[in-house]
Design a protein around this motif. Structure first.
Motif, PDB file in Angstrom:
ATOM      1  N   THR A  96       0.841  -1.209   0.000  1.00 39.04           N
ATOM      2  CA  THR A  96       0.000   0.000   0.000  1.00 39.04           C
ATOM      3  C   THR A  96       0.877   1.260   0.000  1.00 39.04           C
ATOM      4  OG1 THR A  96      -0.053   0.034   2.386  1.00 39.04           O
ATOM      5  CG2 THR A  96      -1.851  -1.144   1.300  1.00 39.04           C
ATOM      6  N   MET A  97       0.258   2.396  -0.349  1.00 36.09           N
ATOM      7  CA  MET A  97       0.986   3.671  -0.352  1.00 36.09           C
ATOM      8  C   MET A  97       1.449   4.036   1.062  1.00 36.09           C
ATOM      9  SD  MET A  97       1.770   5.129  -3.120  1.00 36.09           S
ATOM     10  CE  MET A  97       2.037   6.866  -2.865  1.00 36.09           C
ATOM     11  N   ASP A  98       0.645   3.643   2.068  1.00 38.11           N
ATOM     12  CA  ASP A  98       0.993   3.966   3.452  1.00 38.11           C
ATOM     13  C   ASP A  98       2.349   3.340   3.809  1.00 38.11           C
ATOM     14  OD1 ASP A  98       0.512   5.165   5.831  1.00 38.11           O
ATOM     15  OD2 ASP A  98      -0.738   3.548   6.660  1.00 38.11           O
ATOM     16  N   VAL A  99       2.514   2.084   3.446  1.00 34.48           N
ATOM     17  CA  VAL A  99       3.795   1.412   3.716  1.00 34.48           C
ATOM     18  C   VAL A  99       4.884   2.021   2.829  1.00 34.48           C
ATOM     19  CG1 VAL A  99       5.045  -0.781   3.540  1.00 34.48           C
ATOM     20  CG2 VAL A  99       2.758  -0.735   4.549  1.00 34.48           C
ATOM     21  N   SER A 100       4.567   2.236   1.536  1.00 32.72           N
ATOM     22  CA  SER A 100       5.571   2.787   0.612  1.00 32.72           C
ATOM     23  C   SER A 100       6.107   4.133   1.078  1.00 32.72           C
ATOM     24  CB  SER A 100       4.977   2.967  -0.788  1.00 32.72           C
ATOM     25  OG  SER A 100       4.630   1.733  -1.322  1.00 32.72           O
ATOM     26  N   SER A 101       5.248   4.949   1.681  1.00 35.23           N
ATOM     27  CA  SER A 101       5.757   6.269   2.058  1.00 35.23           C
ATOM     28  C   SER A 101       6.541   6.279   3.368  1.00 35.23           C
ATOM     29  CB  SER A 101       4.658   7.334   2.082  1.00 35.23           C
ATOM     30  OG  SER A 101       3.428   6.791   2.278  1.00 35.23           O
ATOM     31  N   HIS A 102       6.553   5.161   4.107  1.00 40.69           N
ATOM     32  CA  HIS A 102       7.324   5.158   5.354  1.00 40.69           C
ATOM     33  C   HIS A 102       8.502   4.190   5.354  1.00 40.69           C
ATOM     34  CE1 HIS A 102       3.385   6.832   6.730  1.00 40.69           C
ATOM     35  NE2 HIS A 102       4.229   7.681   7.274  1.00 40.69           N
ATOM     36  N   VAL A 103       8.587   3.367   4.299  1.00 39.47           N
ATOM     37  CA  VAL A 103       9.591   2.293   4.349  1.00 39.47           C
ATOM     38  C   VAL A 103      11.043   2.795   4.270  1.00 39.47           C
ATOM     39  CG1 VAL A 103       9.323   1.764   1.877  1.00 39.47           C
ATOM     40  CG2 VAL A 103      10.213   0.031   3.378  1.00 39.47           C
ATOM     41  N   SER A 104      11.300   3.859   3.513  1.00 39.08           N
ATOM     42  CA  SER A 104      12.704   4.277   3.353  1.00 39.08           C
ATOM     43  C   SER A 104      13.372   4.696   4.666  1.00 39.08           C
ATOM     44  CB  SER A 104      12.838   5.373   2.304  1.00 39.08           C
ATOM     45  OG  SER A 104      12.779   4.777   1.025  1.00 39.08           O
ATOM     46  N   PRO A 105      12.726   5.550   5.493  1.00 40.22           N
ATOM     47  CA  PRO A 105      13.380   5.867   6.768  1.00 40.22           C
ATOM     48  C   PRO A 105      13.553   4.645   7.678  1.00 40.22           C
ATOM     49  CG  PRO A 105      11.224   6.966   6.610  1.00 40.22           C
ATOM     50  CD  PRO A 105      11.531   6.395   5.268  1.00 40.22           C
ATOM     51  N   VAL A 106      12.613   3.706   7.611  1.00 41.46           N
ATOM     52  CA  VAL A 106      12.751   2.485   8.429  1.00 41.46           C
ATOM     53  C   VAL A 106      13.955   1.681   7.930  1.00 41.46           C
ATOM     54  CG1 VAL A 106      11.650   0.270   9.007  1.00 41.46           C
ATOM     55  CG2 VAL A 106      10.293   2.382   9.060  1.00 41.46           C
TER      56      VAL A 106
END
Ligand code: DC
Length: 229
Positions: A96-106
């Motif tokens: 989902t976009m929600d995961v896509s927009s937070h995955v890089s900093p994680v």
């Protein structure tokens, strides 16, 4: 032919996983989508409320890393591996976009990378593996016999991602997707630990103007050459 390790690295949404999956199926290798592993960690953090508009609670995530179990199970119908988080299939949820927009900093956190890289090395130690990600040829398996670095223009990558999400019935916005891709590229290439970069001995594949079948053929030939050496 001898069993080798195939490392496929490159930018977001340039079709790495499609080509890696198809190749693995064709040659009877195990396919490991390492991006899915970072996505699963991100989904876990979102579900636990560790990611809010205030930021990401990395201290809590570090404490919880031992509670995150990521596995891949082959789907008998499609013959493709599905990502499991603590025993639950999350293949759809991690895209989902929600995961896509937070995955890089994680994925930029060293404790997250150490845990994932350890797991990836165990998963690939027997060789006969196609692994795709950002640091497979540079960090995870620097001795891989075949390293491919995939790239394509951001406009084309955004269009492919848009078509993929639309086909799944997910509402999405082209400009938002393109921005997300550019932002992930920026974070992935500039992070301190294991930034995305082409390994010196990688072969570059710019697939902007290639069809899936052309890529498949290109990759198969690269594999046959590497495995015969
Ligand atoms: O390939 P992907 O878009 O599913 O990857 C999701 C994110 O995970 C991406 O922003 C970069 C990160 N990633 C990484 O840092 N190292 C990897 N080996 C694979 C992915």
């Amino acid at each position: 032919m001898k069993k080798i390790t195939i490392a496929i690295d490159g930018f977001s949404s340039c079709g790495k996983s499609t080509m890696a999956k198809d190749l693995a199926k064709e040659i009877g290798y195990v396919y490991i989508d390492t991006g899915a592993m970072y996505r699963a960690v991100t989904l876990y953090a979102l579900r636990k409320g560790l990611i809010t508009s205030e930021g990401i609670d990395f201290d809590k995530l570090r404490e919880e890393m031992d509670s995150i179990m990521i596995t891949f199970v082959l789907d008998p119908e499609s013959g493709r591996p599905q990502t499991y988080l603590n025993g639950e299939c999350v293949e759809k949820e991690i895209r989902t976009m929600d995961v896509s927009s937070h995955v890089s900093p994680v994925a930029a956190q060293s404790f997250v990378r150490t845990a994932m890289v350890d797991l990836q090395r165990i998963m690939g130690e027997a060789k006969g593996v196609v692994m795709d990600g950002r640091d497979i040829g540079t960090v995870v398996f620097p001795d891989a016999e075949l390293k491919i670095f995939v790239t394509a223009s951001d406009e084309i990558r955004a269009k492919r991602r848009y078509d993929e999400l639309t086909a799944k019935g997910e509402a999405c916005d082209f400009q938002e997707i393109k921005h997300n891709i550019q932002e992930r590229d920026r974070i992935d290439t500039t992070r301190k630990i294991s930034p995305l970069r082409q390994a010196d001995d990688a072969i570059v594949l710019d697939n902007s103007q290639m069809t899936i079948d052309q890529q498949k053929q290109w990759l198969l030939e690269a594999y046959q050459k590497a495995a015969a050496e």
